[in-house]
Design a protein around this motif. Structure first.
Motif: not given
Length: 249
Positions: A49-51, A55-60, A141-147
């Motif tokens: 569920a977290k993934i 991923k949804t947040l990563m797109g935004d 923020r994008a790098i933190e989400l990628l990690i």
């Protein structure tokens, strides 16, 4: 009952005790593995569920970062890549890894950490400074989400393998090992019951033979008494017999 349905073991009381201990251990192991599998599956569903959420947040976030880059280029009036490349000598955001323990399973966890200061903070100072600051925040923020997404996917793959292995073990114990132990124990009990019945029959036959022998002797003595031979023979033996039995005082 074939050999595959039970363990080849000699039926005895010791074997019965051994199989009872093995069966109790298998039942306890099955219960512990079942609890472990449930804990792993619960964590597996949480990570899944977290993934999906990440991923949804990563797109935004990536969309906002791309727009911020376009705005910064437009505001600065050109490409500022060369200035950033010249000022950056080492990575500011670094990766740190640790291990998380879930029901005896170690999962890799990646975390981001800041090391140093912004070495290109003066970039865009003449034009587009506000857009440049927004660009830095969005890409950070994008790098933190990628990690975070990489950490979740690594834990997801590890948990997927462990859950499959644990479920196979639970099914093997439940459908193969425990039934085999139960059939073996049932076989031992049936064999022991058969041996007890055979022993009882043997003892009964021995008692019957002894009773027949006693009856035969009694009949022979009675026949001799009737003929007057036994009394005379007993009297002669009492006079001529020189062996006396030991007396206990």
């Amino acid at each position: 009952m074939s050999g595959k349905d039970k363990i080849n073991i000699f039926p005895s009381r010791g074997a019965q005790t051994l199989m009872k201990a093995r069966l109790a251990g298998a039942v306890k192991g099955h219960s512990l593995l079942k609890k472990k599998a449930e804990a792993l599956q619960m964590r597996f569903r949480q990570i899944l569920a977290k993934i999906v959420e990440t991923k949804t947040l990563m797109g935004d976030v990536m969309k906002d970062a791309a727009f911020s880059l376009a705005e910064a280029k437009f505001a600065s009036g050109g490409d500022f890549n060369q200035g950033v490349i010249q000022n950056v000598t080492k990575a500011r955001i670094k990766l740190r890894s640790r291990m998380d323990n879930v029901a005896g399973t170690t999962l890799p966890v990646f975390e981001s950490m800041e090391d140093g200061v912004d070495t290109y903070e003066l970039t865009g100072l003449s034009r587009g400074g506000q857009q440049m600051a927004k660009l830095k925040i969005n890409y950070k923020r994008a790098i933190e989400l990628l990690i975070e997404l990489a950490s979740l996917q690594a834990s997801f793959v590890t948990l997927d393998n462990v859950v499959k292995i644990t479920n196979r073990r639970v099914n093997a114990i439940e459908h193969v090992i425990i039934p085999r132990y139960e059939r073996t124990l049932q076989y031992i009990l049936s064999e022991l019951d058969e041996l007890e019945r055979e022993e009882f029959y043997r003892l009964k036959k021995i008692q019957e033979k002894k009773k027949q022998a006693r009856d035969k002797n009694e009949k022979a003595k009675a026949a001799l008494k009737e003929a007057g031979i036994l009394a005379e023979a007993e009297a002669r033996n009492m006079i001529t017999d020189s062996h006396d039995e030991d007396l206990l005082f």
